[in-house]
Design an enzyme around this catalytic site. Structure first.
Site, short mmCIF file in Angstrom:
data_model
loop_
_atom_site.label_atom_id
_atom_site.label_comp_id
_atom_site.label_asym_id
_atom_site.label_seq_id
_atom_site.Cartn_x
_atom_site.Cartn_y
_atom_site.Cartn_z
N ARG A 178 16.29 14.44 45.91
CA ARG A 178 17.27 13.35 45.92
C ARG A 178 17.16 12.48 44.68
O ARG A 178 18.15 11.91 44.23
CB ARG A 178 17.10 12.52 47.22
CG ARG A 178 15.74 11.91 47.39
CD ARG A 178 15.46 11.48 48.82
NE ARG A 178 15.07 12.59 49.69
CZ ARG A 178 14.80 12.47 50.99
NH1 ARG A 178 14.88 11.29 51.58
NH2 ARG A 178 14.44 13.51 51.70
N LYS A 224 2.06 19.28 48.33
CA LYS A 224 2.33 20.06 49.55
C LYS A 224 1.07 20.78 49.99
O LYS A 224 0.27 21.19 49.14
CB LYS A 224 3.40 21.11 49.26
CG LYS A 224 4.82 20.59 49.18
CD LYS A 224 5.79 21.74 49.00
CE LYS A 224 7.21 21.24 48.78
NZ LYS A 224 7.80 20.57 49.95
N1 BES Z 1 12.16 21.24 48.66
C1 BES Z 1 11.74 20.51 49.77
C2 BES Z 1 12.52 20.84 51.05
C3 BES Z 1 12.30 22.21 51.62
C4 BES Z 1 11.33 22.41 52.59
C5 BES Z 1 13.09 23.25 51.24
C6 BES Z 1 11.15 23.66 53.13
C7 BES Z 1 12.92 24.51 51.79
C8 BES Z 1 11.95 24.72 52.74
C9 BES Z 1 11.94 19.00 49.51
O1 BES Z 1 11.79 18.60 48.20
C10 BES Z 1 10.88 18.30 50.32
O2 BES Z 1 9.75 18.52 50.08
N2 BES Z 1 11.34 17.51 51.28
C11 BES Z 1 10.46 16.80 52.14
C12 BES Z 1 11.04 15.43 52.35
C13 BES Z 1 10.08 14.48 52.97
C14 BES Z 1 8.95 14.17 52.03
C15 BES Z 1 10.84 13.22 53.32
C16 BES Z 1 10.35 17.58 53.45
O3 BES Z 1 11.33 18.18 53.87
O4 BES Z 1 9.28 17.58 54.02
ZN ZN Z 2 9.76 18.22 47.66
#
Ligand code: BES
Ligand code: ZN
Ligand code: ZN
Length: 465
Positions: free
Chosen positions: A315, A241
């Protein structure tokens, strides 16, 4: 601060909630007017000489009362009174209790000098306390379970990692007489949960699956399985991230924390429902041993998944936990809770939980529970066209959608692939990515974890037929 229900009391100050109509009828109307108080929602006015504090409400409903009680408790904690009283009715009792406990919540574990408040006693008064006692105790249990969830969410990833999460669950199971089963990495290997294990592989903390069970003394009316995403930290893994998005990712365990709060409340309320909590506690880290984009993982169900983004890890944990849970228990309802997608916040805003699933009638029931308990939810509709975005050229399914649209729904559809045919209409997925955590106070939520899901599901469990 202690919260009590009493018949009559002499307190240092009295709190009243006023809307524009009741303001006009109030005996101190002219004094309030002089002070410039118009009873706008959440406006506070102290009349120190009269030992009175008023908080405005737009009109008398539970959402406004809950918000006003939160505002009032914050103002009172900063004032110089040691006791306050508030006359209440049966209709607004739960909202008042939630406003006071949740709005007054503070997390001071990491403050070397927490601010001290003079306020020691909050008295709720009623001439009919006999009739309210039971309701009052229930409301306190629900609010405190929500605070319990908040406390865990707010704990740092160093203090709350998968093994310490398992310890915490064990402690709760002892205190609340729940049965508790914990699976470490060796047991998870035996269970062929390779997808969940892949996510946690580069972490120095051992991945854990936690299963708690509450069984009522009487025959259970229904059996409910609650599944929680427990990413004690989500760095994104090798699909790292950006640094600004990584901050707050300790809250990626909020689904698991909510599920713990729900089973805590259910057991303390002694609901006539058998409740199972399944938690996948994992830390997603980069490293030489990390799982990679291009890997293909074989899930517990046998379905193969092409990993195209290691940040879509929730997931990959949930698919194995859902599969395990469906094999171990045959429930009437299966609900999963996860801070799953940023896309859910884009779709619904940061205050609202996204609900997905196949059964419209079940979605309506949970919408009702949310409304009863003051949580915000919105349904996001599945459709078969979005399913095609999850096609993989090499495995059975890809872990991310091929287009940057409908991300909350494609994540829900990914989970759907792991829901057995006979369970399709029993299952709902709750995306709490936005609602589980806040850095700015809103409603009865303060900085940090909100406890999203706990009040809604407790309401559902309480009213199950
Ligand atoms: N934990 C995150 C989702 C999230 C984002 C929760 C912001 C709370 C605040 C999840 O694991 C994630 O990173 N999801 C990605 C999915 C993408 C790579 C398809 C996202 O939401 O960007
Ligand atoms: Zn994630
Ligand atoms: Zn995540």
């Amino acid at each position: 601060m202690k919260l009590d229900l009493v018949q009559e009391i002499n307190s240092d100050i009295e709190l009243v909630f006023l809307d524009s109509k009741s303001l006009k009828k109030h005996k101190k109307y002219t004094t309030f007017k002089k002070a410039g108080f118009e009873a706008d929602q959440d406006a506070i006015c102290f009349l120190h000489e009269s030992q009175l504090i008023a908080c405005g409400i737009e009109c008398n409903n539970n959402d406004n009362i809950r918000a006003a009680a939160s505002t009032a408790i914050k103002a009172l904690k900063q004032a110089n009174y040691s006791s306050v009283s508030l006359d209440i009715s049966k209709e607004n009792l739960q909202a008042v209790v939630e406003g006071i406990i949740l709005g007054g919540y503070e997390y001071n574990r990491y403050k070397s000098e927490p601010k001290k408040s003079k306020l020691k006693n909050f008295y709720l008064t009623s001439s009919d306390i006999k009739n309210l006692q039971d309701e009052f105790e229930k409301a306190v249990i629900i609010a405190e379970a929500t605070c319990f969830t908040r406390d865990i969410v707010n704990t740092t990833p160093e203090d709350l990692n998968p093994p310490s999460f398992a310890d915490l669950a064990k402690k709760l199971s002892k205190e609340n007489k729940l049965s508790c089963e914990i699976l470490g990495e060796a047991a998870l290997k035996d269970e062929k949960m390779e997808s969940m294990l892949a996510v946690g592989r580069a972490s120095r903390h051992e991945t854990q699956l936690i299963h708690l069970t509450y069984k009522p003394k009487k025959k259970a009316k229904k059996v409910v399985s609650l599944i929680g995403k427990g990413l004690t930290y989500d760095s994104g893994g090798l699909s790292l991230k950006p640094s600004t998005s990584m901050v707050t990712m300790k809250m990626d365990k909020a689904g698991a924390c909510a599920v713990l709060g729900m089973i805590k409340a259910a057991s303390e309320l002694k609901v006539d429902v058998e409740v199972h909590a399944f938690i996948g506690a994992v830390e997603n880290m980069p490293g030489g041993d990390a799982y990679k984009p291009d890997d293909i993982v074989v899930t517990r169900s046998g379905i193969t998944v092409e990993v195209r983004n290691t940040d879509a890890e929730g997931r990959l944990v949930l698919c194995d936990v859902l599969d395990y849970a469906q094999d171990k228990v045959n429930p009437d309802y299966i609900f999963d809770f996860a801070t799953l997608t940023g896309a859910c916040m884009v779709a619904l805003g940061q205050y609202t939980t996204g609900i997905m699933g196949h059964s419209d009638s079940l979605k309506r029931k949970l919408e009702k529970s949310a409304q009863n308990s003051g949580e915000l939810v919105g349904t996001l509709p599945f459709n078969n066209h979005l399913k095609t975005l999850l096609k993989s050229g090499i495995a059975d399914i890809s872990n991310v959608g091929s287009k940057p649209f409908g991300g909350a729904i494609t994540a829900g559809l990914f989970l759907d692939k792991f829901i057995k045919k006979e369970n399709k209409n029993k299952w709902l997925h709750f995306d709490i990515a936005g609602s589980a955590y806040t850095e700015t106070p809103w409603d009865c939520n303060v900085y940090g974890g909100t406890g999203a899901g706990v009040r809604m599901i407790t309401d559902f469990l309480k009213n199950i037929k």
